[in-house]
Design a protein around this motif. Structure first.
Motif, PDB file in Angstrom:
ATOM      1  N   ALA A  86      21.015  39.008  35.702  1.00 28.43           N
ATOM      2  CA  ALA A  86      21.601  40.009  36.594  1.00 28.43           C
ATOM      3  C   ALA A  86      22.598  39.368  37.556  1.00 28.43           C
ATOM      4  CB  ALA A  86      20.495  40.725  37.357  1.00 28.43           C
ATOM      5  N   SER A  87      22.350  38.108  37.919  1.00 28.31           N
ATOM      6  CA  SER A  87      23.225  37.427  38.876  1.00 28.31           C
ATOM      7  C   SER A  87      24.598  37.115  38.297  1.00 28.31           C
ATOM      8  CB  SER A  87      22.570  36.119  39.330  1.00 28.31           C
ATOM      9  OG  SER A  87      22.333  35.265  38.216  1.00 28.31           O
ATOM     10  N   LYS A  88      24.755  37.203  36.971  1.00 30.60           N
ATOM     11  CA  LYS A  88      26.051  36.882  36.352  1.00 30.60           C
ATOM     12  C   LYS A  88      27.004  38.067  36.352  1.00 30.60           C
ATOM     13  CE  LYS A  88      28.093  34.976  32.123  1.00 30.60           C
ATOM     14  NZ  LYS A  88      28.868  33.944  32.833  1.00 30.60           N
ATOM     15  N   SER A  89      26.500  39.261  36.610  1.00 23.88           N
ATOM     16  CA  SER A  89      27.339  40.454  36.535  1.00 23.88           C
ATOM     17  C   SER A  89      28.429  40.436  37.610  1.00 23.88           C
ATOM     18  CB  SER A  89      26.476  41.709  36.696  1.00 23.88           C
ATOM     19  OG  SER A  89      25.825  41.715  37.946  1.00 23.88           O
ATOM     20  N   ASN A  90      29.576  41.033  37.282  1.00 24.94           N
ATOM     21  CA  ASN A  90      30.704  41.208  38.210  1.00 24.94           C
ATOM     22  C   ASN A  90      31.347  39.894  38.635  1.00 24.94           C
ATOM     23  OD1 ASN A  90      30.261  44.044  38.254  1.00 24.94           O
ATOM     24  ND2 ASN A  90      28.665  43.775  39.795  1.00 24.94           N
ATOM     25  N   GLY A  91      31.207  38.849  37.812  1.00 24.21           N
ATOM     26  CA  GLY A  91      31.845  37.579  38.160  1.00 24.21           C
ATOM     27  C   GLY A  91      33.358  37.673  38.143  1.00 24.21           C
ATOM     28  N   ILE A  92      33.920  38.241  37.074  1.00 21.70           N
ATOM     29  CA  ILE A  92      35.381  38.398  36.979  1.00 21.70           C
ATOM     30  C   ILE A  92      35.888  39.306  38.086  1.00 21.70           C
ATOM     31  CG2 ILE A  92      37.263  39.200  35.531  1.00 21.70           C
ATOM     32  CD1 ILE A  92      36.008  36.646  34.546  1.00 21.70           C
ATOM     33  N   THR A  93      35.124  40.368  38.379  1.00 19.99           N
ATOM     34  CA  THR A  93      35.525  41.292  39.446  1.00 19.99           C
ATOM     35  C   THR A  93      35.626  40.576  40.786  1.00 19.99           C
ATOM     36  OG1 THR A  93      34.451  43.125  38.289  1.00 19.99           O
ATOM     37  CG2 THR A  93      34.931  43.438  40.624  1.00 19.99           C
ATOM     38  N   SER A  94      34.660  39.699  41.071  1.00 18.83           N
ATOM     39  CA  SER A  94      34.691  38.953  42.336  1.00 18.83           C
ATOM     40  C   SER A  94      35.910  38.048  42.413  1.00 18.83           C
ATOM     41  CB  SER A  94      33.408  38.117  42.477  1.00 18.83           C
ATOM     42  OG  SER A  94      32.277  38.947  42.555  1.00 18.83           O
ATOM     43  N   ILE A  95      36.271  37.423  41.292  1.00 17.76           N
ATOM     44  CA  ILE A  95      37.444  36.547  41.285  1.00 17.76           C
ATOM     45  C   ILE A  95      38.720  37.361  41.515  1.00 17.76           C
ATOM     46  CG2 ILE A  95      38.858  35.074  39.807  1.00 17.76           C
ATOM     47  CD1 ILE A  95      36.309  34.008  38.570  1.00 17.76           C
ATOM     48  N   VAL A  96      38.824  38.509  40.862  1.00 20.90           N
ATOM     49  CA  VAL A  96      40.016  39.361  41.034  1.00 20.90           C
ATOM     50  C   VAL A  96      40.130  39.829  42.477  1.00 20.90           C
ATOM     51  CG1 VAL A  96      41.064  41.559  40.388  1.00 20.90           C
ATOM     52  CG2 VAL A  96      40.062  40.086  38.632  1.00 20.90           C
ATOM     53  N   ILE A  97      39.005  40.256  43.054  1.00 23.45           N
ATOM     54  CA  ILE A  97      39.025  40.697  44.449  1.00 23.45           C
ATOM     55  C   ILE A  97      39.445  39.553  45.365  1.00 23.45           C
ATOM     56  CG2 ILE A  97      37.552  41.443  46.360  1.00 23.45           C
ATOM     57  CD1 ILE A  97      35.962  43.093  44.355  1.00 23.45           C
ATOM     58  N   GLY A  98      38.939  38.347  45.085  1.00 24.86           N
ATOM     59  CA  GLY A  98      39.318  37.195  45.903  1.00 24.86           C
ATOM     60  C   GLY A  98      40.800  36.883  45.818  1.00 24.86           C
ATOM     61  N   LEU A  99      41.367  36.939  44.612  1.00 23.79           N
ATOM     62  CA  LEU A  99      42.791  36.658  44.440  1.00 23.79           C
ATOM     63  C   LEU A  99      43.653  37.723  45.136  1.00 23.79           C
ATOM     64  CD1 LEU A  99      42.818  35.527  40.695  1.00 23.79           C
ATOM     65  CD2 LEU A  99      43.090  34.093  42.727  1.00 23.79           C
ATOM     66  N   VAL A 100      43.261  38.988  44.977  1.00 23.73           N
ATOM     67  CA  VAL A 100      43.994  40.063  45.656  1.00 23.73           C
ATOM     68  C   VAL A 100      43.917  39.886  47.166  1.00 23.73           C
ATOM     69  CG1 VAL A 100      44.051  42.548  46.092  1.00 23.73           C
ATOM     70  CG2 VAL A 100      43.726  41.695  43.766  1.00 23.73           C
ATOM     71  N   GLY A 101      42.730  39.511  47.650  1.00 27.04           N
ATOM     72  CA  GLY A 101      42.573  39.304  49.087  1.00 27.04           C
ATOM     73  C   GLY A 101      43.441  38.177  49.611  1.00 27.04           C
ATOM     74  N   LEU A 102      43.553  37.087  48.847  1.00 31.11           N
ATOM     75  CA  LEU A 102      44.413  35.985  49.267  1.00 31.11           C
ATOM     76  C   LEU A 102      45.879  36.411  49.294  1.00 31.11           C
ATOM     77  CD1 LEU A 102      42.856  32.901  47.423  1.00 31.11           C
ATOM     78  CD2 LEU A 102      42.754  33.442  49.852  1.00 31.11           C
ATOM     79  N   PHE A 103      46.283  37.223  48.322  1.00 31.41           N
ATOM     80  CA  PHE A 103      47.661  37.716  48.302  1.00 31.41           C
ATOM     81  C   PHE A 103      47.934  38.600  49.521  1.00 31.41           C
ATOM     82  CE2 PHE A 103      50.721  41.030  46.993  1.00 31.41           C
ATOM     83  CZ  PHE A 103      51.822  40.226  46.735  1.00 31.41           C
ATOM     84  N   VAL A 104      46.967  39.485  49.824  1.00 30.24           N
ATOM     85  CA  VAL A 104      47.123  40.357  50.990  1.00 30.24           C
ATOM     86  C   VAL A 104      47.174  39.539  52.281  1.00 30.24           C
ATOM     87  CG1 VAL A 104      45.992  42.153  52.357  1.00 30.24           C
ATOM     88  CG2 VAL A 104      46.081  42.351  49.860  1.00 30.24           C
ATOM     89  N   SER A 105      46.309  38.527  52.382  1.00 23.63           N
ATOM     90  CA  SER A 105      46.285  37.717  53.610  1.00 23.63           C
ATOM     91  C   SER A 105      47.587  36.935  53.771  1.00 23.63           C
ATOM     92  CB  SER A 105      45.093  36.766  53.585  1.00 23.63           C
ATOM     93  OG  SER A 105      45.196  35.832  52.521  1.00 23.63           O
ATOM     94  N   ALA A 106      48.181  36.487  52.655  1.00 25.38           N
ATOM     95  CA  ALA A 106      49.466  35.783  52.738  1.00 25.38           C
ATOM     96  C   ALA A 106      50.547  36.716  53.284  1.00 25.38           C
ATOM     97  CB  ALA A 106      49.856  35.241  51.365  1.00 25.38           C
ATOM     98  N   LEU A 107      50.594  37.949  52.767  1.00 27.22           N
ATOM     99  CA  LEU A 107      51.550  38.917  53.294  1.00 27.22           C
ATOM    100  C   LEU A 107      51.257  39.244  54.754  1.00 27.22           C
ATOM    101  CD1 LEU A 107      51.832  41.424  50.292  1.00 27.22           C
ATOM    102  CD2 LEU A 107      53.443  39.625  50.957  1.00 27.22           C
TER     103      LEU A 107
END
Length: 238
Positions: free
Chosen positions: A14-35
């Motif tokens: 169960a702990s493996k679920s949404n791994g890719i989703t977490s990475i995508v959210i992190g990348l989007v968040g870094l892009f938003v923070s840069a802007l």
């Protein structure tokens, strides 16, 4: 698993679920923070730092989820195999006495823990199959179990320390003497059996269903294997 040619049963953690989703959210968040830092005024810098920190945490969580094996457990007609990024262990069906949810005292009642325990007939094959890195991980991960069903005369806490770091040699049933981390794990298994009735434990995060449902699945597999052995023996006798 009703025959030797049955397909293995795979269990996804169960702990493996949404791994890719977490990475995508992190990348989007870094892009938003840069802007954020480039376009918005300096008095909003603290909010930008918060977004950056949250994004880095999301990336880290996603990374640890993705690096885990695709399936945490594989149940074949011969074995139960547990896989972790640090190694694996294996329990032969013939070496499994029973699997169930351990219970602890809570006042006058007993409460099931959110884990599944395995009681083994013999420690040899299990301890030979486990890697030292995974053994070390289990020693750390399962420390809270030592606090369950504790002795009433352990007010000083010294008994916890002794059981957590029991590094004396351990002799297997065939005379093999274990030392180091595997000896510590063997001694821990003996202590946990004394307290909770089982030797090896799987956390809820490592399975894709409730502990009760998973224990029921193990029982069904054991019954199917026992039935197969009876049918095979009957055909031989005929």
């Amino acid at each position: 698993m009703s025959g030797d040619n049955a397909e293995p049963i795979y269990i996804r953690a169960a702990s493996k679920s949404n791994g890719i989703t977490s990475i995508v959210i992190g990348l989007v968040g870094l892009f938003v923070s840069a802007l954020w830092f480039v376009l918005l005024p300096s008095w909003l810098v603290l909010a930008g730092i918060f977004i950056t920190s949250a994004s880095l945490i999301a990336l880290l969580i996603g990374y640890f989820k993705v690096r885990e094996p695709e399936f945490s457990l594989e149940m074949t007609p011969e074995h139960i195999i547990y896989r972790h990024r640090l190694g694996r262990w294996q329990i032969d069906w013939d070496n499994l006495q029973r699997a169930d949810c351990p219970k602890v005292r809570a006042g006058l009642t007993h409460v099931e823990l959110e884990t599944v325990g395995f009681k083994l007939k013999d420690y040899r094959n299990f301890l030979h199959s486990i890697s030292p890195r995974l053994a070390t991980h289990l020693l750390m991960e399962q420390r809270p179990l030592l606090l369950q069903n504790s002795e009433d005369n352990c007010a000083t806490g010294s008994c916890y320390e002794q059981s957590m770091f029991d590094d004396k040699h351990f002799t297997l049933s065939d005379g093999t003497v274990l030392t180091g981390v595997k000896a510590m794990l063997a001694n821990r298994m003996v202590e946990l059996r004394r307290r909770l009735g089982f030797d090896v434990y799987i956390a809820t995060s490592d399975i894709d269903r409730t502990p009760t449902e998973f224990a029921a699945l193990i029982a069904q597999c054991q019954q199917a294997r026992a039935q197969l052995k009876l049918e095979t023996q009957s055909s031989i006798n005929e």
